[in-house]
Write a protein that holds these residues in place. Structure first.
Motif, mmCIF file in Angstrom:
data_model
loop_
_atom_site.group_PDB
_atom_site.id
_atom_site.type_symbol
_atom_site.label_atom_id
_atom_site.label_comp_id
_atom_site.label_asym_id
_atom_site.label_seq_id
_atom_site.Cartn_x
_atom_site.Cartn_y
_atom_site.Cartn_z
ATOM 1 N N GLU A 48 82.217 52.342 42.626
ATOM 2 C CA GLU A 48 80.884 52.350 43.244
ATOM 3 C C GLU A 48 80.466 53.793 43.477
ATOM 4 O O GLU A 48 81.179 54.544 44.134
ATOM 5 C CB GLU A 48 80.929 51.597 44.575
ATOM 6 N N THR A 75 77.176 51.677 39.339
ATOM 7 C CA THR A 75 78.603 51.394 39.219
ATOM 8 C C THR A 75 79.123 51.924 37.886
ATOM 9 O O THR A 75 78.366 52.139 36.939
ATOM 10 C CB THR A 75 78.893 49.879 39.277
ATOM 11 N N CYS A 77 87.472 54.351 35.342
ATOM 12 C CA CYS A 77 87.755 53.113 36.071
ATOM 13 C C CYS A 77 88.923 52.439 35.358
ATOM 14 O O CYS A 77 88.785 52.021 34.201
ATOM 15 C CB CYS A 77 86.535 52.199 36.085
ATOM 16 N N ALA A 108 84.454 48.952 38.069
ATOM 17 C CA ALA A 108 84.651 48.532 39.458
ATOM 18 C C ALA A 108 84.348 49.651 40.456
ATOM 19 O O ALA A 108 84.359 49.426 41.674
ATOM 20 C CB ALA A 108 86.093 48.062 39.640
ATOM 21 N N ASP A 130 86.469 53.839 45.101
ATOM 22 C CA ASP A 130 87.243 52.812 44.406
ATOM 23 C C ASP A 130 87.590 51.729 45.415
ATOM 24 O O ASP A 130 88.455 51.934 46.275
ATOM 25 C CB ASP A 130 88.522 53.440 43.831
ATOM 26 N N THR A 148 72.348 54.280 43.965
ATOM 27 C CA THR A 148 73.686 53.738 43.733
ATOM 28 C C THR A 148 73.771 53.147 42.328
ATOM 29 O O THR A 148 72.767 52.688 41.780
ATOM 30 C CB THR A 148 74.038 52.626 44.744
#
Ligand SMILES: [Zn+2]
Length: 261
Positions: free
Chosen positions: A104, A99, A19, A102, A124, A97
């Motif tokens: 996902e 993270t 990220c 930022a 992204d 889900t």
């Protein structure tokens, strides 16, 4: 999002997913410890997790040593791979889900090659890009052998990956693209998209570069296992026009198993 492919063993790929907003990173498939540790250190990264796509040794063989050396906290895998993925700490299934800074991430169970295969679908939000880590289920221009699952399971898994969207990029577990395209050409000789993909793959390999990553739209145009309704493929392999998709996939997989191109 930045993705680094790390060549491992004979033709495996591990990946570093970064990220760029937060600087956080994760590893996909610690195939063997040495190259993975070296790549992370060379990039100045301290990945906090290993995302394992399935239990095969050439995908998880480095898990414990990499976790120790880099201080990785979590090893992710499918819930049904409990006991088969060294060091596993998180047990995931379709629709989970999480993270990474930022980025996902959503997981999708994709049985077929193995029963506990799982894909990591990374979005992204800043760029709208999506990356699919497909392990040995969906390859560029091919799919994995059916060691544990059925043709129907593999068909459903491949369709669920294709449904992520045409622009999604495919990061698979092996550099098998040229061999896969030779088979694609054999079963669908008039498919011009296969010729174009072959030219691209040859040029990249001649420079020592990975053929990764293609897009789902490229796979839909070239990959025989996503083209089970192609009349030409069915004619070449003697698959009945009325045969269902899973039956056709099973016949294509058997033909690939015996293909020496
Ligand atoms: Zn495998």
């Amino acid at each position: 999002m930045r993705i680094l492919a790390i060549p491992c063993l004979t033709d495996n790929y591990a990946y570093l997913v970064v990220c760029e907003t937060s600087g956080l990173s994760a590893l996909v498939d610690a195939s063997e410890a040495g190259p993975v540790i070296d790549a992370a250190r060379a990039a100045g990264l301290a990945p906090r997790a290993i995302w394992s796509t399935h239990h095969h040794h050439d995908h998880v063989g480095g898990n414990e040593e990499v976790a120790r050396a880099l201080g990785v906290a979590d090893v992710l895998g499918h819930v049904s791979d409990r006991g088969r993925i060294p060091g596993q700490t998180r047990f995931l299934d379709t629709g989970d889900t999480f993270t990474l800074g930022a980025l996902e991430i959503r997981t999708q169970h994709i049985p077929g090659h193995t029963l506990g295969a799982i894909a990591y679908i990374v979005r992204d939000p800043a760029t709208g890009e999506t990356a699919l880590f497909t392990g040995d289920t969906l390859f560029c221009a091919g799919c994995g052998r059916l060691f544990e699952g059925t043709p129907a399971q593999m068909h459903a898994s491949l369709q669920s990956l294709a449904a992520v969207g045409p622009a999604a990029r495919v990061y698979c577990g092996h550099e098998y693209t040229e061999g896969n395209l030779r088979f694609a050409k054999h079963v669908e000789p008039t498919n011009a998209a296969v010729d174009a993909a072959m030219a691209r793959a040859h040029a990249l390999r001649a420079n020592g570069e990975p053929t990764i990553a293609t897009r789902i739209e490229d796979e839909l145009a070239t990959n025989p296992f996503l083209r089970v309704r192609s009349a030409e493929i069915r004619r070449t392999l003697g698959i009945a026009e009325g045969a269902d998709d899973a039956t056709a996939l099973g016949a294509i997989r058997s033909a690939k198993d015996g293909f020496r191109g």
